[in-house]
Design a protein around this motif. Structure first.
Motif, PDB file in Angstrom:
ATOM      1  N   LEU A  22      30.716  35.227  24.551  1.00 35.54           N
ATOM      2  CA  LEU A  22      29.634  35.984  25.183  1.00 35.54           C
ATOM      3  C   LEU A  22      28.509  35.061  25.636  1.00 35.54           C
ATOM      4  CD1 LEU A  22      29.412  39.077  22.785  1.00 35.54           C
ATOM      5  CD2 LEU A  22      30.647  38.863  24.947  1.00 35.54           C
ATOM      6  N   VAL A  23      28.232  34.026  24.852  1.00 37.90           N
ATOM      7  CA  VAL A  23      27.217  33.047  25.242  1.00 37.90           C
ATOM      8  C   VAL A  23      27.640  32.348  26.533  1.00 37.90           C
ATOM      9  CG1 VAL A  23      26.061  30.906  24.593  1.00 37.90           C
ATOM     10  CG2 VAL A  23      26.423  32.687  22.879  1.00 37.90           C
ATOM     11  N   VAL A  24      28.892  31.937  26.588  1.00 41.21           N
ATOM     12  CA  VAL A  24      29.412  31.266  27.782  1.00 41.21           C
ATOM     13  C   VAL A  24      29.266  32.153  29.010  1.00 41.21           C
ATOM     14  CG1 VAL A  24      31.532  30.442  28.892  1.00 41.21           C
ATOM     15  CG2 VAL A  24      31.006  29.757  26.544  1.00 41.21           C
ATOM     16  N   ALA A  25      29.626  33.417  28.875  1.00 44.83           N
ATOM     17  CA  ALA A  25      29.539  34.349  30.011  1.00 44.83           C
ATOM     18  C   ALA A  25      28.110  34.499  30.500  1.00 44.83           C
ATOM     19  CB  ALA A  25      30.103  35.710  29.602  1.00 44.83           C
ATOM     20  N   ARG A  26      27.160  34.597  29.575  1.00 46.27           N
ATOM     21  CA  ARG A  26      25.763  34.760  29.971  1.00 46.27           C
ATOM     22  C   ARG A  26      25.210  33.504  30.645  1.00 46.27           C
ATOM     23  NH1 ARG A  26      27.188  38.464  26.757  1.00 46.27           N
ATOM     24  NH2 ARG A  26      25.959  40.284  26.134  1.00 46.27           N
ATOM     25  N   LEU A  27      25.581  32.355  30.136  1.00 45.05           N
ATOM     26  CA  LEU A  27      25.095  31.106  30.722  1.00 45.05           C
ATOM     27  C   LEU A  27      25.668  30.895  32.121  1.00 45.05           C
ATOM     28  CD1 LEU A  27      25.308  28.772  27.590  1.00 45.05           C
ATOM     29  CD2 LEU A  27      23.230  29.661  28.667  1.00 45.05           C
ATOM     30  N   ARG A  28      26.931  31.197  32.294  1.00 46.23           N
ATOM     31  CA  ARG A  28      27.542  31.059  33.620  1.00 46.23           C
ATOM     32  C   ARG A  28      26.959  32.058  34.609  1.00 46.23           C
ATOM     33  NH1 ARG A  28      33.790  29.766  31.678  1.00 46.23           N
ATOM     34  NH2 ARG A  28      33.496  27.483  31.606  1.00 46.23           N
ATOM     35  N   GLN A  29      26.684  33.244  34.118  1.00 49.42           N
ATOM     36  CA  GLN A  29      26.070  34.256  34.986  1.00 49.42           C
ATOM     37  C   GLN A  29      24.695  33.803  35.461  1.00 49.42           C
ATOM     38  OE1 GLN A  29      25.568  38.089  33.112  1.00 49.42           O
ATOM     39  NE2 GLN A  29      25.510  39.164  35.073  1.00 49.42           N
ATOM     40  N   ALA A  30      24.012  33.011  34.622  1.00 53.10           N
ATOM     41  CA  ALA A  30      22.689  32.500  34.987  1.00 53.10           C
ATOM     42  C   ALA A  30      22.783  31.276  35.902  1.00 53.10           C
ATOM     43  CB  ALA A  30      21.907  32.142  33.726  1.00 53.10           C
ATOM     44  N   GLY A  31      24.000  30.810  36.186  1.00 57.30           N
ATOM     45  CA  GLY A  31      24.180  29.723  37.126  1.00 57.30           C
ATOM     46  C   GLY A  31      24.328  28.340  36.531  1.00 57.30           C
ATOM     47  N   HIS A  32      24.443  28.245  35.191  1.00 55.66           N
ATOM     48  CA  HIS A  32      24.580  26.937  34.558  1.00 55.66           C
ATOM     49  C   HIS A  32      26.024  26.432  34.652  1.00 55.66           C
ATOM     50  CE1 HIS A  32      20.574  27.193  32.819  1.00 55.66           C
ATOM     51  NE2 HIS A  32      20.862  28.398  32.357  1.00 55.66           N
ATOM     52  N   GLU A  33      26.160  25.122  34.614  1.00 57.33           N
ATOM     53  CA  GLU A  33      27.486  24.529  34.448  1.00 57.33           C
ATOM     54  C   GLU A  33      27.773  24.524  32.956  1.00 57.33           C
ATOM     55  OE1 GLU A  33      29.852  20.284  34.474  1.00 57.33           O
ATOM     56  OE2 GLU A  33      28.004  20.436  35.649  1.00 57.33           O
ATOM     57  N   VAL A  34      28.818  25.215  32.558  1.00 57.34           N
ATOM     58  CA  VAL A  34      29.117  25.372  31.138  1.00 57.34           C
ATOM     59  C   VAL A  34      30.461  24.720  30.814  1.00 57.34           C
ATOM     60  CG1 VAL A  34      29.417  26.997  29.230  1.00 57.34           C
ATOM     61  CG2 VAL A  34      27.846  27.546  31.102  1.00 57.34           C
ATOM     62  N   ARG A  35      30.454  23.885  29.801  1.00 58.04           N
ATOM     63  CA  ARG A  35      31.669  23.231  29.325  1.00 58.04           C
ATOM     64  C   ARG A  35      32.045  23.828  27.971  1.00 58.04           C
ATOM     65  NH1 ARG A  35      29.655  17.013  30.645  1.00 58.04           N
ATOM     66  NH2 ARG A  35      29.396  17.337  32.910  1.00 58.04           N
ATOM     67  N   VAL A  36      33.197  24.464  27.912  1.00 56.77           N
ATOM     68  CA  VAL A  36      33.656  25.116  26.690  1.00 56.77           C
ATOM     69  C   VAL A  36      34.580  24.165  25.942  1.00 56.77           C
ATOM     70  CG1 VAL A  36      34.852  27.108  25.712  1.00 56.77           C
ATOM     71  CG2 VAL A  36      33.495  27.355  27.813  1.00 56.77           C
ATOM     72  N   LEU A  37      34.198  23.809  24.733  1.00 56.94           N
ATOM     73  CA  LEU A  37      34.986  22.863  23.954  1.00 56.94           C
ATOM     74  C   LEU A  37      36.049  23.581  23.122  1.00 56.94           C
ATOM     75  CD1 LEU A  37      32.430  20.235  22.666  1.00 56.94           C
ATOM     76  CD2 LEU A  37      33.388  20.577  24.932  1.00 56.94           C
ATOM     77  N   SER A  38      37.251  23.054  23.163  1.00 54.23           N
ATOM     78  CA  SER A  38      38.343  23.598  22.377  1.00 54.23           C
ATOM     79  C   SER A  38      39.433  22.539  22.268  1.00 54.23           C
ATOM     80  CB  SER A  38      38.914  24.856  23.044  1.00 54.23           C
ATOM     81  OG  SER A  38      40.138  25.240  22.453  1.00 54.23           O
ATOM     82  N   ARG A  39      40.154  22.561  21.173  1.00 52.15           N
ATOM     83  CA  ARG A  39      41.254  21.612  21.000  1.00 52.15           C
ATOM     84  C   ARG A  39      42.323  21.785  22.077  1.00 52.15           C
ATOM     85  NH1 ARG A  39      42.445  21.846  14.453  1.00 52.15           N
ATOM     86  NH2 ARG A  39      40.415  21.042  13.764  1.00 52.15           N
ATOM     87  N   HIS A  40      42.474  23.021  22.545  1.00 52.23           N
ATOM     88  CA  HIS A  40      43.555  23.318  23.478  1.00 52.23           C
ATOM     89  C   HIS A  40      43.060  23.546  24.907  1.00 52.23           C
ATOM     90  CE1 HIS A  40      45.934  23.645  19.852  1.00 52.23           C
ATOM     91  NE2 HIS A  40      45.137  24.603  19.402  1.00 52.23           N
ATOM     92  N   ALA A  41      41.792  23.229  25.166  1.00 53.15           N
ATOM     93  CA  ALA A  41      41.261  23.421  26.511  1.00 53.15           C
ATOM     94  C   ALA A  41      41.914  22.455  27.490  1.00 53.15           C
ATOM     95  CB  ALA A  41      39.750  23.215  26.507  1.00 53.15           C
TER      96      ALA A  41
END
Length: 252
Positions: A16-35
């Motif tokens: 949900l944090v990622v979705a809100r940040l992207r909606q605000a126009g930020h470049e968001v990098r989601v960290l995950s072992r399997h990304a």
């Protein structure tokens, strides 16, 4: 707009944090072992430096909840060291829990350890403590309801102040700015109820008309919860009540 790195970005809160940040126009990098784009293992730091390059803000939602916080301190140290090497990070935003310095629960102690690690790391930090999510109460009741017992056993004498995870995500997105805020005011749900009462509300809303049995437990952690060390009555910032949350679950 900022480049923001989110740990635990595929979890209940993080997504949900990622979705809100992207909606605000930020470049968001989601960290995950399997990304595919940013494969990162926080336990040993592999992949972190590539993901951290050029980031201004880190939102740290990752936690080993199944392992009661085991190695959360190691993961955070790796995160901080990578942020130092990057030289561009000005704010690490961390989600914690109300009462980590009061209730002697193992997971809470590890969250407090991470808080102190961040506060002493020399980088800009923002720490938000919240009360338990509505979802956590629901998970507890669902687990108890699966037991071959009638009525459903629930810890007795414990009050809870649950908050909507989406509202916490909103707040974290507000705090994910280049300027750190330190320890910000706690954030609690709009109402405080006894856990057995919330269990009854949730079971009824989800079509399970079963009795609830308040069960006394032993130990210092349980005593801490009974004293209300995990509550924030003066910071009831949430809007969505547990009854409203439960009604939404019942409609699925």
């Amino acid at each position: 707009m900022s480049t923001i790195l989110v740990t635990g970005g595929t979890g209940t809160l993080g997504v949900l944090v990622v979705a809100r940040l992207r909606q605000a126009g930020h470049e968001v990098r989601v960290l995950s072992r399997h990304a595919t784009e940013y494969p990162v293992d926080l336990s040993d730091g592999s992949g972190l430096d590539a993901a951290m390059a050029g980031a201004e803000v880190v939102v740290h939602c990752a936690s080993n909840t199944r392992g009661t916080g085991k190695d959360d301190d190691t993961a955070t140290r790796n995160l901080v060291e990578s942020a130092r090497r990057a030289g561009t990070v000005t704010n690490i935003v961390y989600i914690s829990i109300v009462g980590v310095d009061v209730v002697p629960l193992g997971y809470y102690r590890r969250k407090l350890q991470v808080e102190r690690l961040l506060e002493g790391c020399g980088l800009g930090v923002t720490i938000l403590r919240t009360t338990q999510f509505h979802d956590l109460v629901a998970q507890l009741v669902d687990a108890a309801a699966k037991l071959p017992l009638v009525p459903v056993p629930v810890p007795g004498g414990v009050r809870v102040q649950p908050i909507a995870v989406g509202e916490v995500a909103d707040r974290l997105a507000e705090l994910a700015v280049p300027t750190p805020s330190g320890r910000v005011p706690d954030m609690g749900g709009p109402e405080i109820h006894l856990l057995p009462d919330l269990a009854r509300t949730y079971l009824a809303a989800t079509g399970r008309h079963r009795r609830v049995l308040p069960v006394p437990l032993a130990g210092k952690a349980y005593a801490g919860f009974k004293r209300g060390g995990h509550l924030a009555p003066s910071h009831a910032a949430g809007r969505t009540t547990f009854a409203e949350f439960a009604a939404g679950r019942g409609g699925r």
